[in-house]
Every structure is written in structure tokens, then in C-alpha cells.
Design a protein around this motif. Structure first.
Motif, PDB file in Angstrom:
ATOM      1  N   GLU A 218       0.838  -1.205   0.000  1.00 50.47           N
ATOM      2  CA  GLU A 218       0.000   0.000   0.000  1.00 50.47           C
ATOM      3  C   GLU A 218       0.872   1.255   0.000  1.00 50.47           C
ATOM      4  O   GLU A 218       0.593   2.224  -0.718  1.00 50.47           O
ATOM      5  N   LYS A 219       1.956   1.238   0.786  1.00 50.48           N
ATOM      6  CA  LYS A 219       2.889   2.373   0.805  1.00 50.48           C
ATOM      7  C   LYS A 219       3.530   2.557  -0.571  1.00 50.48           C
ATOM      8  O   LYS A 219       3.646   3.686  -1.069  1.00 50.48           O
ATOM      9  N   LEU A 220       3.936   1.451  -1.175  1.00 50.97           N
ATOM     10  CA  LEU A 220       4.584   1.511  -2.480  1.00 50.97           C
ATOM     11  C   LEU A 220       3.640   2.091  -3.524  1.00 50.97           C
ATOM     12  O   LEU A 220       4.032   2.950  -4.327  1.00 50.97           O
ATOM     13  N   LEU A 221       2.399   1.643  -3.512  1.00 46.34           N
ATOM     14  CA  LEU A 221       1.418   2.119  -4.486  1.00 46.34           C
ATOM     15  C   LEU A 221       1.121   3.605  -4.314  1.00 46.34           C
ATOM     16  O   LEU A 221       0.718   4.282  -5.253  1.00 46.34           O
ATOM     17  N   ASN A 222       1.339   4.105  -3.096  1.00 47.28           N
ATOM     18  CA  ASN A 222       1.120   5.528  -2.828  1.00 47.28           C
ATOM     19  C   ASN A 222       2.389   6.361  -2.956  1.00 47.28           C
ATOM     20  O   ASN A 222       2.401   7.545  -2.602  1.00 47.28           O
ATOM     21  N   GLY A 223       3.477   5.728  -3.444  1.00 47.85           N
ATOM     22  CA  GLY A 223       4.701   6.465  -3.725  1.00 47.85           C
ATOM     23  C   GLY A 223       5.679   6.577  -2.571  1.00 47.85           C
ATOM     24  O   GLY A 223       6.729   7.211  -2.707  1.00 47.85           O
ATOM     25  N   ASP A 224       5.375   5.959  -1.421  1.00 40.13           N
ATOM     26  CA  ASP A 224       6.289   6.015  -0.277  1.00 40.13           C
ATOM     27  C   ASP A 224       7.215   4.805  -0.330  1.00 40.13           C
ATOM     28  O   ASP A 224       7.025   3.816   0.386  1.00 40.13           O
ATOM     29  N   SER A 278      15.712   3.275  -7.440  1.00 33.47           N
ATOM     30  CA  SER A 278      16.883   3.562  -8.282  1.00 33.47           C
ATOM     31  C   SER A 278      16.506   4.315  -9.551  1.00 33.47           C
ATOM     32  O   SER A 278      17.331   4.994 -10.152  1.00 33.47           O
ATOM     33  N   MET A 279      15.229   4.184  -9.952  1.00 31.51           N
ATOM     34  CA  MET A 279      14.762   4.858 -11.162  1.00 31.51           C
ATOM     35  C   MET A 279      14.103   6.202 -10.865  1.00 31.51           C
ATOM     36  O   MET A 279      13.477   6.808 -11.719  1.00 31.51           O
ATOM     37  N   GLY A 280      14.254   6.653  -9.623  1.00 29.08           N
ATOM     38  CA  GLY A 280      13.756   7.978  -9.279  1.00 29.08           C
ATOM     39  C   GLY A 280      12.376   7.990  -8.663  1.00 29.08           C
ATOM     40  O   GLY A 280      11.945   8.992  -8.094  1.00 29.08           O
ATOM     41  N   GLY A 281      11.649   6.872  -8.772  1.00 28.43           N
ATOM     42  CA  GLY A 281      10.335   6.784  -8.148  1.00 28.43           C
ATOM     43  C   GLY A 281       9.292   7.725  -8.725  1.00 28.43           C
ATOM     44  O   GLY A 281       8.290   8.023  -8.082  1.00 28.43           O
ATOM     45  N   SER A 282       9.499   8.205  -9.954  1.00 26.13           N
ATOM     46  CA  SER A 282       8.542   9.141 -10.563  1.00 26.13           C
ATOM     47  C   SER A 282       7.262   8.415 -10.962  1.00 26.13           C
ATOM     48  O   SER A 282       7.212   7.192 -11.062  1.00 26.13           O
ATOM     49  N   ARG A 283       6.198   9.188 -11.217  1.00 26.86           N
ATOM     50  CA  ARG A 283       4.934   8.604 -11.648  1.00 26.86           C
ATOM     51  C   ARG A 283       5.111   7.871 -12.973  1.00 26.86           C
ATOM     52  O   ARG A 283       4.519   6.814 -13.200  1.00 26.86           O
ATOM     53  N   GLU A 284       5.943   8.438 -13.882  1.00 24.99           N
ATOM     54  CA  GLU A 284       6.180   7.783 -15.176  1.00 24.99           C
ATOM     55  C   GLU A 284       6.806   6.417 -14.975  1.00 24.99           C
ATOM     56  O   GLU A 284       6.408   5.428 -15.598  1.00 24.99           O
ATOM     57  N   VAL A 285       7.787   6.354 -14.077  1.00 23.32           N
ATOM     58  CA  VAL A 285       8.461   5.085 -13.791  1.00 23.32           C
ATOM     59  C   VAL A 285       7.480   4.092 -13.184  1.00 23.32           C
ATOM     60  O   VAL A 285       7.424   2.917 -13.571  1.00 23.32           O
ATOM     61  N   PHE A 286       6.679   4.571 -12.218  1.00 21.52           N
ATOM     62  CA  PHE A 286       5.759   3.658 -11.552  1.00 21.52           C
ATOM     63  C   PHE A 286       4.688   3.158 -12.506  1.00 21.52           C
ATOM     64  O   PHE A 286       4.277   1.995 -12.441  1.00 21.52           O
ATOM     65  N   ASP A 287       4.230   4.003 -13.410  1.00 23.59           N
ATOM     66  CA  ASP A 287       3.257   3.559 -14.413  1.00 23.59           C
ATOM     67  C   ASP A 287       3.867   2.488 -15.321  1.00 23.59           C
ATOM     68  O   ASP A 287       3.188   1.536 -15.718  1.00 23.59           O
ATOM     69  N   ALA A 288       5.164   2.660 -15.644  1.00 23.28           N
ATOM     70  CA  ALA A 288       5.846   1.657 -16.468  1.00 23.28           C
ATOM     71  C   ALA A 288       5.948   0.329 -15.723  1.00 23.28           C
ATOM     72  O   ALA A 288       5.735  -0.741 -16.307  1.00 23.28           O
ATOM     73  N   VAL A 289       6.271   0.392 -14.428  1.00 26.22           N
ATOM     74  CA  VAL A 289       6.335  -0.824 -13.614  1.00 26.22           C
ATOM     75  C   VAL A 289       4.966  -1.505 -13.567  1.00 26.22           C
ATOM     76  O   VAL A 289       4.853  -2.730 -13.697  1.00 26.22           O
ATOM     77  N   LEU A 507       3.429   0.775 -31.309  1.00 22.23           N
ATOM     78  CA  LEU A 507       4.150   1.386 -30.196  1.00 22.23           C
ATOM     79  C   LEU A 507       3.220   1.709 -29.029  1.00 22.23           C
ATOM     80  O   LEU A 507       3.682   1.818 -27.882  1.00 22.23           O
ATOM     81  N   GLY A 508       1.941   1.849 -29.299  1.00 22.73           N
ATOM     82  CA  GLY A 508       0.990   2.115 -28.226  1.00 22.73           C
ATOM     83  C   GLY A 508       0.875   0.973 -27.237  1.00 22.73           C
ATOM     84  O   GLY A 508       0.411   1.162 -26.111  1.00 22.73           O
ATOM     85  N   GLN A 509       1.303  -0.239 -27.640  1.00 15.69           N
ATOM     86  CA  GLN A 509       1.240  -1.408 -26.763  1.00 15.69           C
ATOM     87  C   GLN A 509       2.504  -1.573 -25.926  1.00 15.69           C
ATOM     88  O   GLN A 509       2.528  -2.404 -25.017  1.00 15.69           O
ATOM     89  N   LEU A 510       3.538  -0.808 -26.228  1.00 14.73           N
ATOM     90  CA  LEU A 510       4.833  -1.004 -25.582  1.00 14.73           C
ATOM     91  C   LEU A 510       5.072   0.036 -24.492  1.00 14.73           C
ATOM     92  O   LEU A 510       4.344   1.021 -24.366  1.00 14.73           O
ATOM     93  N   ILE A 511       6.101  -0.213 -23.705  1.00 11.48           N
ATOM     94  CA  ILE A 511       6.502   0.735 -22.660  1.00 11.48           C
ATOM     95  C   ILE A 511       7.655   1.561 -23.205  1.00 11.48           C
ATOM     96  O   ILE A 511       8.729   1.029 -23.521  1.00 11.48           O
ATOM     97  N   ILE A 512       7.449   2.840 -23.315  1.00 11.08           N
ATOM     98  CA  ILE A 512       8.437   3.736 -23.910  1.00 11.08           C
ATOM     99  C   ILE A 512       8.725   4.864 -22.931  1.00 11.08           C
ATOM    100  O   ILE A 512       7.810   5.452 -22.351  1.00 11.08           O
ATOM    101  N   ILE A 513       9.994   5.148 -22.718  1.00 11.66           N
ATOM    102  CA  ILE A 513      10.363   6.256 -21.832  1.00 11.66           C
ATOM    103  C   ILE A 513      11.180   7.288 -22.593  1.00 11.66           C
ATOM    104  O   ILE A 513      11.708   7.010 -23.655  1.00 11.66           O
TER     105      ILE A 513
END
Length: 513
Positions: A218-224, A278-289, A507-513
Motif C-alpha cells: 500500500e505504501k509503495l502504491l502511494n509512492g512512499d 533507483s529509477m527515481g520513483g517518478s509517476r512515469e516510472v511507476f506507471d511503467a512498472v 508502439l501504443g502497446q509497448l513501454i516507452i520512456i
């Protein structure tokens, strides 16, 4: 409002929180299953439940006696009433619930973020287990003496724990918001219940650990991420302790294998927190995860087992972490030369084979080493899994340039052609991503090796004079392509051996950063 303190959830049968019941709202939310309902509906369910409980009790009591009346009977008489009228019925019903509990104890009761497990099933509904507990509370005044008291404690506590685990088995089957809070609540209560029963200490420790993992999720999902990491480590410690204590304990020995799997899940959660951090914990990173965890991979024979095994996610997340670091300037990935605006990951395969050439006395064997490329997203395409030639640069689809005469004279050097890919691959060197987009690899080294082996077997059946050895996965390489909407335009070096997978890429199906 005092008469509403004992309200029950009409959906799962769990006792509702007193703080919720005493609030001003006409609605109350169950902290066990998460369902919101009107207080008046919960009251109606409670009255119905107690009517069923009293009917069960009255059928067993001798001479139409009520439980309230029995409290005026001496201790010995009450003990006899319990032992003769109730204990046989309690034992029979409790045996069934205990069997159902053992079934759940033997299963993995934790679920990774964004995932579901529809295979886990309970033998009873939580309402059945909670109703049995209500029956036990009703006849508690009859359980006099140490022997009866011990029986009642085990029956009520174990059944209550079972009901909580039944609710969690339902939560595991559905990825809904807030489920980890509910699961943590249920695991905590189950742990307390098991702690009150001799012999169940390893179960108490196990569910303490799982409650910690759920709170961490729950903490992880909320960014903590920092708090999640600490909870995951603490939860893993509890689970390891439970795994050790389970050995030799006959009451809970059945859960040993499941606890070991939960320890592995704890390890995966610890790694996940480390990756996200390690990836910065940004929303973009978390959405990719999140997308990595929720990809629906095609089910093709043995591929289904490989792709649905969560152990593979560690490698996928490691590769993603390397891409993010290269994107942010804190690392590097192997990038080939080229002016494209999006980096496409490929597995570089070193393919070795030999073939017979020449005729009569000029006949001899030639050994060849040929580079092969596999798009690293092939695992999401069922066509590639069933037909590996669609997922490779099919070097045997373009014959060598020696000609027919070379084959007769024995001067033939190759029966495959990788065109300009060899030089392109050699140009790869560690680089940052810069301003380019990069596609995250979705497959693992083992999966690439398996696809290459399938390709080799496919080719060997078609080319009689070929002798192929097992392909060697050299590693990932990122090749610049040109993006055209959601499609890819390959560099000229691919020529006519562009994998069909690349031409079908969305490309819409893939994870792109």
C-alpha cells in the motif's frame, strides 16, 4: 446506538468496526471485505443471523431449555450439557472448517502489486465461518471447566482466522483499490487468533509477516518507497522465522511450501522497491512498472509457464532500470550507430552452424558464425511464440552470394546472409539515451534463447544439409529506428530480413520512456 455495536457485514459476515457504526453516516464500510452498506441492512442481517444461531442452539438444548436459563444450572450440569448436546455437533462442523483452513494454509496467500490469482479457492464462504463463530459465542456459557474452555478457544479462534483468510482469498482474485489495507487488516486479526491457540505460533508469525508485506504494498502504491522497503524487509524476516518454525510442527506443517514461496515474493517486493527507488520513483516510472506487471502474455504451451512466472520480472525490471539510468544520464546501454529517434531493443544471438558444400572429391564441411537479432518485445506477440521465424532476422531466407557454381566446386562460404547487420551490431557501444525515446525490453535472456532454439529447429527441418549448434545469446543491443506514428521504420542495414514482428509493431502497446 449501543445495540448496533455488534453489527455484522451483510456481505461477508465479519463484525463491523465500532468506530464506523457509531459514526453519523447511515452507511458503514466493512474493514474485512471493503463493502459499503447501509447500517439498517447490517442490522437486518444481524437479526437474521442471530435467529439462525438461536434456532441451532435450541434444537440441541435438552427439554427446550434456553442458554440464558442454563447459566442458573450448576457447573457440572452445564459441562454435561455441553459435552453431550453440543460437543459432538461442534466437533463435526469444526472438522470441516479445519480441513478448509488447512487447504488455505497450504496456498500462497500473498499477491504481487497489479496482479491477481484466480486459482486460489476456499472450501467455504466467510459467512459460513463467521456464522459458526456466532454459534460458539452463543453456547460459550455452557463450556465450563478447563477441557471445554480449551476446546472453545481453539474452535472460535481458528474459525475466525479461517473466515479472515477466506475474505483475503477473494481479495487476491481482484485487483481493486485499497485491497492491501483490507488484506493487512484480515492478516492481523488472523495472526492474533492463531496466537491464542497452542501449536499455531508459526501461523501467527506467518500472517504477521504477510500483514507487513500488504502494508508495504500500500505504501509503495502511494509512492512512499522508503517506508515500503522497510516493511518488506521486516515482513520477510517474519516469514523466514515462520518457515523455520513450521518444520516439525504437525498442526501447520502443511503450510511449509507456501511460506517458502511467500519468502520469495518478499524478496521480489524488496527488489521492486529498490528498482523503483533507483529509477527515481517518478509517476512515469511507476506507471511503467505497473504495465510490466499487468501485461497479458499469450498462452502458448510451455511459454505460458515461462511468461507467467514472476521470477522473470526481476530481470525485466533490471533492464528497465538500466534504460532509465541511461535516459537520465546516470548510466549507459549498448547503442549502435544510426540517426533514428527511438531506440529499439534486440537480443543479439550468435548463431553457429555448419553445412556440406561441393560435390564428389570437393565435398567438405564449412563452419559459419552469423549474427541474429530478436526484437526484445516478442513475448507479447502470440504469432512469434507459435512461429519463431516471425521474430528473427531470418538470415536463411536470404541465400549466400556465392552462387550455384560455388556450391558445386566447394568454394561456397555461407548459405545465410545477415546483410549489413554484422557491422551494425559491431558499432554498438555504451551510451546514454540522450533526447531519444527508448523501448523497454519485455523478454528475458532465457526466453530469447528459447526462441532462437525454436528457430534453429525450424530451419534444420527445412535445410537438410545444415548442422546447427545451440545459439548463444550475446546480450541486448539498442538500435536507432525512426518513429512514424505508432509504427517503426527500420534502418537500411536490415534490408529484406526485417522481422515480421517489427513491421507489426504498435508502439501504443509497448513501454516507452
Amino acid at each position: 446506538m449501543e445495540n448496533m455495536v455488534a453489527l455484522r457485514c451483510k456481505y461477508c459476515g465479519a463484525p463491523l468496526d465500532e468506530s464506523e457504526i457509531k459514526g453519523d453516516s447511515p452507511y458503514v464500510t466493512c474493514s474485512s471485505c471493503g463493502t459499503t452498506q447501509q447500517k439498517m441492512d447490517a442490522q437486518a442481517y444481524l437479526e437474521q443471523l442471530m435467529g439462525q444461531v438461536r434456532s441451532w442452539v435450541n434444537q440441541a438444548l435438552p427439554g427446550g431449555m434456553a442458554v440464558a436459563q442454563s447459566q442458573n444450572v450448576d457447573v457440572v450440569a452445564r459441562h454435561n450439557i455441553f459435552m453431550t448436546s453440543f460437543k459432538p455437533r461442534v466437533d463435526m462442523e469444526f472438522t470441516a472448517y479445519k480441513f478448509g483452513l488447512n487447504n488455505l494454509l497450504s496456498q500462497v496467500m500473498m499477491i504481487m502489486p497489479f496482479s491477481v490469482n484466480t486459482a486460489i479457492k476456499a472450501s467455504h464462504s466467510s459467512t459460513q465461518a463467521f456464522e459458526f463463530g456466532a454459534k460458539m459465542n452463543e453456547i460459550a456459557p455452557l463450556a465450563m471447566g478447563e477441557e471445554s474452555s480449551v476446546v472453545m478457544t481453539e474452535v472460535t479462534k481458528v474459525t475466525d482466522a479461517y473466515a479472515m483468510l477466506i475474505n483475503n482469498s477473494a481479495l487476491i482474485r481482484e485487483d481493486k483499490p485499497g485491497r492491501y489495507i483490507l488484506m493487512a487488516n484480515n492478516f492481523t486479526i488472523a495472526s492474533q487468533d492463531f496466537g491464542a491457540v497452542p501449536g499455531y505460533a508459526p501461523a501467527k508469525t506467518r500472517f504477521e509477516g504477510l500483514a507487513l508485506l500488504c502494508n508495504g504494498c500500500e505504501k509503495l502504491l502511494n509512492g512512499d518507497v522508503a517506508s515500503a522497503y522497510g516493511l518488506f524487509n521486516e515482513g520477510r524476516s517474519r516469514l523466514s522465522e515462520s518457515a523455520s518454525a513450521t518444520l516439525g510442527n504437525l498442526k501447520v506443517a502443511i503450510m511449509g511450501q507456501a511460506v517458502n514461496q511467500e519468502v520469495k515474493q518478499a524478496d521480489a517486493l524488496i527488489e521492486l522497491a529498490q528498482y523503483v527507488n533507483s529509477m527515481g520513483g517518478s509517476r512515469e516510472v511507476f506507471d511503467a512498472v505497473r504495465r510490466i506487471f499487468t501485461f497479458q502474455y499469450p498462452a502458448h504451451g510451455n511459454w505460458a509457464f515461462l511468461l507467467n512466472n514472476h521470477d522473470r520480472l526481476a530481470e525485466v525490471l533490471t533492464n528497465m532500470s538500466e534504460c532509465v539510468k541511461a535516459k537520465t544520464g546516470g548510466g549507459a546501454i549498448p547503442v549502435t550507430s544510426g540517426a533514428g529517434d527511438i531506440l529499439v531493443p534486440f537480443w543479439h544471438i550468435d548463431l553457429k552452424y555448419s553445412f556440406q558444400t561441393g560435390s564428389l572429391w570437393k565435398k567438405h564441411s564449412v563452419e559459419v558464425s552469423e549474427p541474429l537479432l530478436i526484437p526484445a518485445d516478442f513475448v507479447i506477440d502470440g504469432n512469434c511464440l507459435s512461429n519463431p521465424r516471425m521474430a528473427v532476422t531470418d538470415v536463411f531466407n536470404v541465400k549466400g552470394s556465392n552462387g550455384l557454381f560455388a556450391g558445386l566446386t566447394g568454394s561456397e562460404t555461407s548459405i545465410s546472409n545477415s546483410l549489413g547487420l554484422g557491422d551494425l551490431i559491431k558499432s554498438a557501444s555504451p551510451n546514454s539515451v540522450g533526447g531519444r525515446e527508448v523501448i523497454i525490453p519485455l523478454s528475458t535472456r532465457r526466453e530469447a534463447e528459447r526462441l532462437a532454439e525454436s528457430y534453429v529447429q525450424n530451419v534444420a527441418r527445412a535445410e537438410d544439409k545444415l548442422k546447427l549448434s545451440n545459439p548463444d545469446v550475446a546480450g541486448l543491443v539498442f538500435i536507432p529506428f525512426t518513429r512514424k506514428g505508432d509504427s517503426l521504420v527500420p534502418p537500411s542495414e536490415f534490408g529484406s530480413i526485417v522481422p515480421a514482428r517489427i513491421m507489426a509493431t504498435d508502439l501504443g502497446q509497448l513501454i516507452i520512456i
